[in-house]
Design a protein around this motif. Structure first.
Motif, short mmCIF file in Angstrom:
data_model
loop_
_atom_site.label_atom_id
_atom_site.label_comp_id
_atom_site.label_asym_id
_atom_site.label_seq_id
_atom_site.Cartn_x
_atom_site.Cartn_y
_atom_site.Cartn_z
N THR A 78 -2.72 11.54 -7.92
CA THR A 78 -3.54 10.68 -8.76
C THR A 78 -2.80 10.28 -10.04
N LYS B 174 -6.46 3.44 -6.50
CA LYS B 174 -7.76 3.70 -5.88
C LYS B 174 -7.80 3.20 -4.44
N ALA C 283 -5.81 5.57 -2.24
CA ALA C 283 -6.45 6.89 -2.16
C ALA C 283 -7.74 6.86 -1.36
N THR D 141 -1.34 6.26 -10.22
CA THR D 141 -1.98 5.47 -11.27
C THR D 141 -0.96 4.93 -12.26
#
Length: 265
Positions: free
Chosen positions: A149, A162, A165, A153
């Motif tokens: 994450t 996002k 993921a 990002t």
């Protein structure tokens, strides 16, 4: 005789580490975690090691955690995945990020789950054209871990992070390079040769300065400009007192190739 699950070879200052569980797409077990951690510790402490090259055996780089050892129906109930992350994956990612020498990753095939995030935790990532990066956690109801994450990002922005993921969609290596997640792709047959050439060139360079550069860049995402300016000043002070700086200047003025040692003093 059974082969080790991590192959190690030191040549020309490059410690080549090959994840060696090809029948399981090099998925990690506690033994493989321990072996890779030991190798990275050796790389940090051994002056003969000037750079690290990480790759995988067989048709894939790494499928992440071996789920056969983390099955929810195992005797004793569901495993504590937080413990797995805290004691195995997080220390591994930190060892790569904290290593004061360049770590090159040659992604030879699919890199999935924690295996994808292990790859992109390395300093320079070169991938075979056929390679893919998959945040496969979404297919299991899990959260991207091993720095996923954080890295996704910062490298790609919130929207792309996002989407990758939440969908678990494979990201082709060429697109990963175009998006800035990895450095570049090469033809499959040329991957190891090109990655080895890069690692060898870096190993002959001023690796003490490389380690300081790595430290400054990694810190930049979590601090403002003033803090980065101060850190650059402090690290440059260290670099300026190193034998490699003196050698670099002498070689430049004498119009010859420098011979660096990678030593701090």
């Amino acid at each position: 005789m059974t082969e080790p699950n991590l192959l190690e070879e030191l040549s020309d200052g490059v410690l080549r580490l090959t994840l060696n569980r090809p029948e399981r797409l090099n998925a990690f077990t506690p033994d493989l975690h321990a072996a890779l951690r030991r190798a990275l510790s050796r790389a940090s402490e051994d002056e003969a090691v000037r750079a690290v090259l990480l790759t995988g055996a067989g048709r894939g780089f790494c499928a992440g955690q071996d789920l056969g050892q983390r099955h929810p129906d195992a005797e004793g109930g569901a495993p504590d995945l937080g413990e797995t992350i805290g004691t195995l994956w997080n220390p591994l990612v930190r060892a790569i990020r904290d290593l004061p020498k360049p770590v090159i990753c040659a992604v030879n095939g699919v890199a999935a789950g924690a295996g994808a995030n292990l790859a992109i935790a390395c300093d320079i990532v070169i991938a075979a054209e056929s390679a893919r990066f998959i945040q496969s956690f979404a297919k299991l109801g899990l959260v991207p871990d091993s720095g996923g994450t954080w890295t996704l990002t910062r490298a790609l922005g919130e929207a792309r992070a996002k989407a990758l993921a939440l969908t678990g969609a494979p990201l082709p290596a060429q697109q990963a390079a175009e998006w800035g997640l990895i450095w570049k792709t090469v033809p499959d047959a040329a991957l190891i040769e090109e990655a080895t050439a890069l690692a060898t060139a870096l190993a002959k360079g001023p690796t003490y300065g490389f380690g300081l550069t790595k430290q400054a860049i990694q810190a930049a995402g979590a601090q403002d400009l003033d803090a980065s300016l101060d850190l650059e000043r402090d690290l440059q002070r260290k670099a300026g007192f190193s034998p490699d700086y003196a050698e670099g200047v002498r070689a430049f003025t004498e119009k010859r190739e420098p011979v660096f040692t990678g030593r701090a003093q």
